[in-house]
Design a protein around this motif. Structure first.
Motif, PDB file in Angstrom:
ATOM      1  N   ARG A 186       0.690  -1.145  -0.030  1.00 29.07           N
ATOM      2  CA  ARG A 186       0.015  -0.138   0.047  1.00 29.07           C
ATOM      3  C   ARG A 186       0.904   1.312  -0.239  1.00 29.07           C
ATOM      4  O   ARG A 186       0.662   2.190  -0.752  1.00 29.07           O
ATOM      5  N   GLU A 187       1.757   1.207   0.791  1.00 33.17           N
ATOM      6  CA  GLU A 187       2.788   2.464   0.849  1.00 33.17           C
ATOM      7  C   GLU A 187       3.346   2.842  -0.495  1.00 33.17           C
ATOM      8  O   GLU A 187       3.456   3.903  -1.172  1.00 33.17           O
ATOM      9  N   PRO A 188       4.055   1.806  -1.084  1.00 34.78           N
ATOM     10  CA  PRO A 188       4.606   2.114  -2.273  1.00 34.78           C
ATOM     11  C   PRO A 188       3.506   2.444  -3.538  1.00 34.78           C
ATOM     12  O   PRO A 188       3.800   3.230  -4.494  1.00 34.78           O
ATOM     13  N   ALA A 189       2.524   1.902  -3.210  1.00 36.46           N
ATOM     14  CA  ALA A 189       1.370   2.190  -4.315  1.00 36.46           C
ATOM     15  C   ALA A 189       0.864   3.822  -4.216  1.00 36.46           C
ATOM     16  O   ALA A 189       0.684   4.360  -4.999  1.00 36.46           O
ATOM     17  N   SER A 190       0.849   4.095  -2.906  1.00 35.04           N
ATOM     18  CA  SER A 190       0.425   5.532  -2.504  1.00 35.04           C
ATOM     19  C   SER A 190       1.576   6.433  -2.949  1.00 35.04           C
ATOM     20  O   SER A 190       1.060   7.369  -3.493  1.00 35.04           O
ATOM     21  N   LEU A 191       2.828   6.158  -3.010  1.00 35.59           N
ATOM     22  CA  LEU A 191       4.012   7.014  -3.222  1.00 35.59           C
ATOM     23  C   LEU A 191       4.089   7.044  -4.605  1.00 35.59           C
ATOM     24  O   LEU A 191       4.537   8.127  -5.211  1.00 35.59           O
ATOM     25  N   CYS A 192       3.671   6.118  -5.507  1.00 32.97           N
ATOM     26  CA  CYS A 192       3.790   5.881  -6.999  1.00 32.97           C
ATOM     27  C   CYS A 192       2.388   6.320  -7.706  1.00 32.97           C
ATOM     28  O   CYS A 192       2.397   6.023  -8.997  1.00 32.97           O
ATOM     29  N   GLY A 193       1.439   6.618  -7.018  1.00 36.37           N
ATOM     30  CA  GLY A 193       0.046   6.903  -7.623  1.00 36.37           C
ATOM     31  C   GLY A 193      -0.715   5.718  -8.405  1.00 36.37           C
ATOM     32  O   GLY A 193      -1.368   5.960  -9.296  1.00 36.37           O
ATOM     33  N   ILE A 194      -0.421   4.668  -7.521  1.00 37.88           N
ATOM     34  CA  ILE A 194      -1.057   3.434  -8.398  1.00 37.88           C
ATOM     35  C   ILE A 194      -1.931   2.653  -7.050  1.00 37.88           C
ATOM     36  O   ILE A 194      -2.217   3.406  -6.529  1.00 37.88           O
ATOM     37  N   VAL A 195      -2.685   1.671  -7.661  1.00 41.02           N
ATOM     38  CA  VAL A 195      -3.492   0.938  -6.811  1.00 41.02           C
ATOM     39  C   VAL A 195      -2.862   0.047  -6.232  1.00 41.02           C
ATOM     40  O   VAL A 195      -2.256  -0.982  -6.769  1.00 41.02           O
ATOM     41  N   GLY A 196      -3.030  -0.516  -4.888  1.00 38.19           N
ATOM     42  CA  GLY A 196      -2.385  -1.480  -4.182  1.00 38.19           C
ATOM     43  C   GLY A 196      -3.390  -2.165  -3.138  1.00 38.19           C
ATOM     44  O   GLY A 196      -3.783  -1.450  -2.474  1.00 38.19           O
ATOM     45  N   LEU A 197      -3.487  -3.389  -3.073  1.00 43.28           N
ATOM     46  CA  LEU A 197      -4.362  -3.963  -2.408  1.00 43.28           C
ATOM     47  C   LEU A 197      -3.490  -5.226  -1.495  1.00 43.28           C
ATOM     48  O   LEU A 197      -3.083  -6.111  -2.161  1.00 43.28           O
ATOM     49  N   LYS A 198      -3.795  -5.083  -0.276  1.00 42.16           N
ATOM     50  CA  LYS A 198      -3.390  -6.206   0.839  1.00 42.16           C
ATOM     51  C   LYS A 198      -4.500  -6.893   1.031  1.00 42.16           C
ATOM     52  O   LYS A 198      -5.446  -6.612   1.796  1.00 42.16           O
ATOM     53  N   PRO A 199      -4.596  -8.190   0.623  1.00 43.54           N
ATOM     54  CA  PRO A 199      -5.651  -9.250   1.026  1.00 43.54           C
ATOM     55  C   PRO A 199      -5.872  -9.443   2.542  1.00 43.54           C
ATOM     56  O   PRO A 199      -4.843  -9.290   3.354  1.00 43.54           O
ATOM     57  N   THR A 200      -7.057  -9.836   2.773  1.00 42.64           N
ATOM     58  CA  THR A 200      -6.988 -10.524   4.194  1.00 42.64           C
ATOM     59  C   THR A 200      -5.901 -11.367   4.398  1.00 42.64           C
ATOM     60  O   THR A 200      -5.773 -12.342   3.634  1.00 42.64           O
ATOM     61  N   TYR A 201      -5.615 -11.392   5.862  1.00 38.62           N
ATOM     62  CA  TYR A 201      -4.334 -12.491   6.012  1.00 38.62           C
ATOM     63  C   TYR A 201      -4.949 -14.016   5.682  1.00 38.62           C
ATOM     64  O   TYR A 201      -6.166 -14.011   6.317  1.00 38.62           O
TER      65      TYR A 201
END
Lengths: 485, 96
Positions: A186-201
């Motif tokens: 999520r953090e690199p997605a945020s910093l690069c302006g893209i979508v990033g999804l961390k699914p449920t463990y």
């Protein structure tokens, strides 16, 4: 048309309409990599020969499918190029974890996620850079080179999946897989302006993912839009008997959650996520996103997660403890780096580890060993395990008051390379809003929501209950469809 | 909680890591900062709170004990720093 700017689903449309061939697509990405990756430095290993070979094979399947009217039956990732974070085992390809320790390690098997995307027909373009063993938030801890942010080459792309985020943002791959232990998707997605999804463990198998902190690690999609995230998520989920923490739940079709409507959805705003240290432009962007949701018919509710401030210290105790144990396997005997300088077996262990691991990895091994050592176990490790329960219960309670939680993904936009390398704690603070999510095991998505005054992307994070990825995707998709560009 | 250089030397031994002078000094300072930061968790009242090992409930996950295809030995051995193709090679473990 610039093929490399397309999303995965747009590439698929192009195949169907015969706008271009698979070879055109694969070659376009490698051409872009040739031209731009010398500066961005996302890729560690390219799989060009194999990718071009697959392009030809897959084109003939596509041609056949189009002519007999069965194209729509091909999997949604069929012939779609993808970049893979270099901590996922990929048969016959190097899996380095961006560490000298695994610099020459060639995977003897496919991770479950790799097996799954290959079955879908995705084409692996190459393996991308990361912080060594996924420890870091800027991609500067790679033993090989630092990856740059495509929006500004003097800034970090975030981490640890910084190669994945830079590859997608820099049009060097339409989609990528990342892994997230405390925010690393999520953090690199945020910093690069893209979508990033961390699914449920537990939603995605960790088998074949080089372990950092096993109770927190999850693999997830990184993409240019929410639809691609849903498509890639569909491909990688599912129970796997090779991962005993893999959840045995019914498989869903996440593309069905792509509904442009948030009416009636209750969005919680936890005040603890909007405190000190939050960049003003990020605060303003989140305020606007909240107003947008309200305008679109969502119900905004104020909520409280009182244990938020304890998430980061809890995380560093738990993650380092698990890392110190997981990284015990690197002994210079069966695989990985072996020192030249030894007489005894113990020399091999000690010297191989001392020469093979980088500075941050050693720091975390030492911290983890400390909190697990006699006399400190109860005070730190056991205590942190209890605080984990409290944090989890805090989220459970809030999810009785709302369906989705809206927060910033990262307190700031991308910072200058080298700006936070002196003080490890300062870097750790960038994970403030992302680590509680891993501790609670819930799903989280970061989507772009504007830019700061320097033109750097801002990301917002949406969170939901365990296995409620659909409401995340729906809420994210609705914002994406309605935001003012 | 004060972290001393003696603590760092001790945990380096437990971690199978050699540290030089500069590293001992640096890590002593870093660990001191990080452990002080981690100390905050002591403020949380965890009386009657159970520990959780991870976020979901799963206990005793077993699978059937069946013979299945395993790894390709040649591929595994190719990653060995030193081997004769079927065995890993090490210096003598027991010496007189």
């Amino acid at each position: 048309m610039n093929i490399t700017k397309l999303t995965a689903h747009e590439i698929r449309d192009g195949y169907k309409n015969k706008a271009f061939t698979v070879k055109d697509v694969v070659e376009a990405f490698y051409k872009n990599i040739d031209e731009k990756d010398g500066d961005i430095k996302a890729y560690i290993t390219l799989c060009k020969d194999n990718a071009l070979k697959e392009a030809d094979e897959k084109q003939s399947i596509i041609d056949g499918a189009i002519s007999n009217g069965t194209f729509d039956e091909l999997p949604l990732l069929y012939a779609i190029p993808i970049a893979i974070k270099d901590n996922m085992n990929t048969l016959g390809v190097k899996t380095t974890c961006a560490s000298k320790m695994l610099e020459n390690f060639v995977s003897p098997y496919d991770a479950t996620v790799i097996k799954k995307i290959k079955e879908e027909g995705a084409i692996i373009l190459g393996k991308v850079n990361m912080d060594e063993f996924a420890m870091g938030g800027s991609c500067e801890n790679s033993a090989f080179f630092a990856t740059k942010n495509p929006y500004d080459l003097t800034r970090v792309p975030g981490g640890s999946s910084g190669g994945s985020s830079a590859a997608v943002a820099g049009d060097l791959a339409p989609i990528a897989l990342g892994s997230d232990t405390g925010g690393s998707i999520r953090e690199p997605a945020s910093l690069c302006g893209i979508v990033g999804l961390k699914p449920t463990y537990g939603l995605v198998s960790r088998y074949g993912l080089v372990a950092f902190a096993s109770s927190l690690d999850q693999i997830g999609p990184m993409s240019k839009d929410v639809k691609d995230a849903a498509i890639l998520l569909n491909a990688i989920v599912g129970h796997d008997e090779m991962d005993s923490t893999s959840a045995n739940i019914e498989k869903k079709d996440y593309t069905k959650a792509l509904i442009n409507d948030v009416k009636g959805i209750r969005i919680g705003i936890p005040k603890e996520f909007y405190g000190e240290g939050l960049q003003e432009e990020v605060r303003v962007a989140l305020e606007k996103a909240k107003d947008k949701y309200k305008e679109l018919g969502a119900e905004i509710v104020e909520v409280s997660l009182p244990f938020t401030k304890y998430a980061l210290p809890t995380y560093y105790v738990l993650a380092c403890a698990e890392a110190s144990s997981n990284l015990g396997r690197f002994d210079g005997i069966r695989y990985g780096y072996r020192t030249q300088n030894y007489e005894s077996l113990k020399d091999i262990y000690k010297n191989s580890r001392s020469e093979g691991f980088g500075k941050e990895v050693k720091r975390r091994i030492l911290l983890g060993t400390y909190v697990l050592s006699a006399g400190y176990y109860d005070a730190y490790y056991k205590k942190a395990q209890k605080v984990r329960t409290a944090i989890k219960e805090g989220f459970d309670k809030v999810f009785t008051e709302c369906d989705v939680i809206l927060t910033p993904t990262c307190p700031t936009t991308a910072w200058k390379i080298g700006a936070k390398t002196e003080n490890p704690l300062e870097m750790y603070l960038m994970d403030l809003y992302t680590v509680p999510v891993n501790i609670a095991g819930i799903p989280g998505i970061s989507i772009p929501c504007g830019k700061d005054n320097d033109g750097m992307p801002i990301g917002m994070q949406l969170l939901a209950k365990h296995f409620n990825e659909e409401v995340l995707l729906r809420t994210a998709y609705t914002y994406e469809m309605n935001k003012e560009v | 909680m004060d972290i001393t250089r003696k603590d760092v030397e001790h945990i380096a031994t437990l971690s199978m890591l050699n540290l030089n002078e500069e590293e001992i000094e640096g890590y002593t300072k870093d660990l001191q900062n990080i452990v002080s930061f981690a100390e905050q968790i002591q403020e949380v009242n965890t009386e009657n709170v159970a520990e959780s090992a991870f976020a979901l409930d799963a206990y005793n996950v077993f699978r059937k004990d069946e013979v299945k295809e395993s790894f390709n030995r040649d591929l595994l051995m190719q990653n060995a720093p030193s081997s004769n193709g079927v065995q890993y090679q090490l210096p003598p473990v027991i010496v007189d």
